[in-house]
Structures are given as structure tokens and as C-alpha cells.
Design a protein around this motif. Structure first.
Motif, mmCIF file in Angstrom:
data_model
loop_
_atom_site.group_PDB
_atom_site.id
_atom_site.type_symbol
_atom_site.label_atom_id
_atom_site.label_comp_id
_atom_site.label_asym_id
_atom_site.label_seq_id
_atom_site.Cartn_x
_atom_site.Cartn_y
_atom_site.Cartn_z
ATOM 1 N N LEU A 1 0.835 -1.199 0.000
ATOM 2 C CA LEU A 1 0.000 0.000 0.000
ATOM 3 C C LEU A 1 0.868 1.245 0.000
ATOM 4 C CD1 LEU A 1 -2.409 -1.216 2.797
ATOM 5 C CD2 LEU A 1 -2.768 -1.380 0.326
ATOM 6 N N PRO A 2 1.032 1.892 -1.139
ATOM 7 C CA PRO A 2 1.803 3.138 -1.154
ATOM 8 C C PRO A 2 1.018 4.233 -0.446
ATOM 9 C CG PRO A 2 0.810 2.775 -3.286
ATOM 10 C CD PRO A 2 0.490 1.564 -2.457
ATOM 11 N N PRO A 3 1.677 5.325 -0.063
ATOM 12 C CA PRO A 3 0.937 6.433 0.536
ATOM 13 C C PRO A 3 -0.115 6.935 -0.456
ATOM 14 C CG PRO A 3 3.296 6.789 0.727
ATOM 15 C CD PRO A 3 3.104 5.606 -0.176
ATOM 16 N N PHE A 4 -1.281 7.228 0.058
ATOM 17 C CA PHE A 4 -2.368 7.722 -0.785
ATOM 18 C C PHE A 4 -2.496 9.219 -0.616
ATOM 19 C CE2 PHE A 4 -3.316 3.270 -0.103
ATOM 20 C CZ PHE A 4 -3.676 2.860 -1.362
ATOM 21 N N ALA A 5 -2.792 9.927 -1.662
ATOM 22 C CA ALA A 5 -2.963 11.383 -1.605
ATOM 23 C C ALA A 5 -4.099 11.736 -0.662
ATOM 24 C CB ALA A 5 -3.251 11.927 -2.999
#
Length: 84
Positions: A78-82
Motif C-alpha cells: 500500500l503506497p501512501p495515498f494522496a
């Protein structure tokens, strides 16, 4: 140790960087070992995402990146989400 392969699922920017939504990979290693292998196989773009990503192991946040991953586990990247 369960030799059943791990399933790695990529979300958002991780999916774009890996060029796929999911893959299977051998079990019997830690999250640190797994991410190092994924970075080697998929290149710098995924390596950059993996450095800042969060990981779920069977739906639970992984806090010990050196613990052996259980065979058959699903690892969510899970990459950082805006905005979050």
C-alpha cells in the motif's frame, strides 16, 4: 515452515510501478527479504515505492519486517495515498 508461495498484491502506484496487480513468490523469508527481492526484479521505480509503502500480511499491518512470513500469506503493498 509452510512452503506454500506468498501472494503479493500491489495497489495504486505500487501496481503501476510493478506493472502488475499481483504475483506469487516463494515463501520462507522476511518482509525485508521479500521487498529487496521485489525491488531487484522490478527495478528502481518499484524500489522507491517499497521504501515508503505500508504492508499488510493477511490483512494485518506488519510491524516486524524481520519476522518470517507465513507460507500462503497474502502481502498487500500500500503506497501512501494522496490526502491521507
Amino acid at each position: 515452515m509452510d512452503p506454500t508461495p506468498l501472494t503479493v498484491r500491489y495497489f495504486a502506484g505500487a501496481r503501476a510501478a510493478a506493472g502488475r496487480a499481483e504475483e506469487r513468490t516463494p515463501a520462507g523469508r522476511s518482509l525485508n527479504d521479500l521487498t529487496a527481492d521485489l525491488a531487484r526484479r522490478h527495478g528502481d521505480r518499484l524500489a522507491a515505492v517499497l521504501r515508503v509503502a505500508s504492508f499488510l500480511v493477511n490483512g494485518v499491518t506488519c510491524h516486524d519486517r524481520e519476522a518470517p512470513l507465513p507460507g500462503g500469506a497474502t502481502i498487500d503493498v500500500l503506497p501512501p495515498f494522496a490526502g491521507g
